[in-house]
Design a protein around this motif. Structure first.
Motif, short mmCIF file in Angstrom:
data_model
loop_
_atom_site.label_atom_id
_atom_site.label_comp_id
_atom_site.label_asym_id
_atom_site.label_seq_id
_atom_site.Cartn_x
_atom_site.Cartn_y
_atom_site.Cartn_z
N ASP A 32 0.84 -1.19 0.00
CA ASP A 32 0.00 0.00 0.00
C ASP A 32 0.88 1.24 0.00
O ASP A 32 2.11 1.16 0.16
N GLY A 33 0.24 2.40 -0.18
CA GLY A 33 0.98 3.64 -0.30
C GLY A 33 1.84 4.02 0.89
O GLY A 33 3.05 4.27 0.75
N LEU A 50 6.09 1.40 -9.27
CA LEU A 50 4.94 1.86 -8.48
C LEU A 50 3.63 1.72 -9.24
O LEU A 50 3.49 2.22 -10.36
N LEU A 57 -3.22 5.11 -0.05
CA LEU A 57 -2.67 6.30 -0.72
C LEU A 57 -2.53 6.01 -2.20
O LEU A 57 -1.92 5.01 -2.59
N ASP A 58 -3.08 6.87 -3.03
CA ASP A 58 -2.95 6.72 -4.48
C ASP A 58 -1.48 6.85 -4.89
O ASP A 58 -0.69 7.53 -4.23
N GLY A 59 -1.15 6.19 -5.99
CA GLY A 59 0.23 6.22 -6.47
C GLY A 59 0.76 7.62 -6.73
O GLY A 59 1.93 7.90 -6.46
N GLU A 61 -0.05 10.29 -5.12
CA GLU A 61 0.28 10.86 -3.81
C GLU A 61 1.60 10.31 -3.29
O GLU A 61 2.38 11.03 -2.65
N VAL A 62 1.85 9.04 -3.57
CA VAL A 62 3.13 8.44 -3.17
C VAL A 62 4.29 9.13 -3.90
O VAL A 62 5.33 9.43 -3.31
#
Length: 223
Positions: A32-33, A50, A57-59, A61-62
């Motif tokens: 997960d993120g 990724l 957490l959306d990619g 945002e990562v």
């Protein structure tokens, strides 16, 4: 090279672990993120694979979180094929984007390209492909041992691509780099200059092998 694989698909992660390990890569994984961000901070990977659609957490945002403190190369590996998703990821700071399903040979080639880009430069920075040699320090290009004349704009475009070999460079990034403005819109300028570069540097400009267009996204220089 240590690679962080951030994806919530356990089967894909397992397949990547096996395949990448067979090619000499050390793999760590996050599902997960937040785990991806924490693992990146702890393990200091040299490259990140990724997924965009991870839990918590959306990619994108990562990517934003990672770019706050590291310039580690990031390749997005996602099932999202829309150009808006690709542009969002690249604008957030991803270096490349590959859609699922993908061929492992293509992924490995992109890993090698980004590894070359991230490697420290020793000596004078020179990039070569086919019979072309680009001397970034001297701001000069030779083809077959003869000097190639480029206009200032052609050189700026080629130079930026050459400083990011193998990586996808978005149209907006090139427009900003060449004209130093976020307000310039692409009215065919980039296609024109890319066409001129291909005529001067590609063996067959109609079927380029090194100065490539990524439809709907941007351009890539493949040594």
């Amino acid at each position: 090279m240590k690679i962080l694989v951030a994806d919530d698909d356990p089967q894909l992660v397992r397949a990547l672990r096996i395949t990448l390990a067979a090619h000499g890569y050390d793999v760590v994984a996050a599902a997960d993120g937040p785990a991806a961000i924490a693992l990146a901070a702890r393990e200091h990977p040299e490259l990140v694979l990724l997924d965009l659609g991870m839990p918590r957490l959306d990619g994108v945002e990562v990517i934003h979180a990672l770019r706050g403190w590291t310039q580690v190369p990031i390749i997005v590996v996602s099932g999202r094929t829309g150009s808006a998703d690709k542009v969002d990821a690249l604008d957030a700071g991803a270096d490349d984007y590959i859609t699922k399903p993908f061929q492992i040979d293509e992924l490995l080639a992109r890993l090698r390209a980004l590894a070359r880009r991230a490697a420290p430069v020793t000596g004078e920075p020179v990039l070569a492909f086919a019979d072309v040699e680009i001397d970034l320090a001297a701001k000069a290009v030779e083809r077959g041992g003869e000097r190639v004349h480029l206009t200032p704009t052609e050189w700026r475009m080629l130079e930026f691509l050459a400083r990011h070999p193998g990586a996808l460079v978005t149209r907006q990034t090139l427009l900003k780099e060449i004209w130093a403005s976020d307000q310039v819109s692409d009215s065919g300028y980039l296609r024109l200059y890319m066409s001129q570069l291909r005529k001067k540097l590609e063996a067959d400009p109609s079927a380029p092998r090194h100065l490539l267009t990524e439809s709907g996204m941007g351009y890539r220089l493949v040594p």
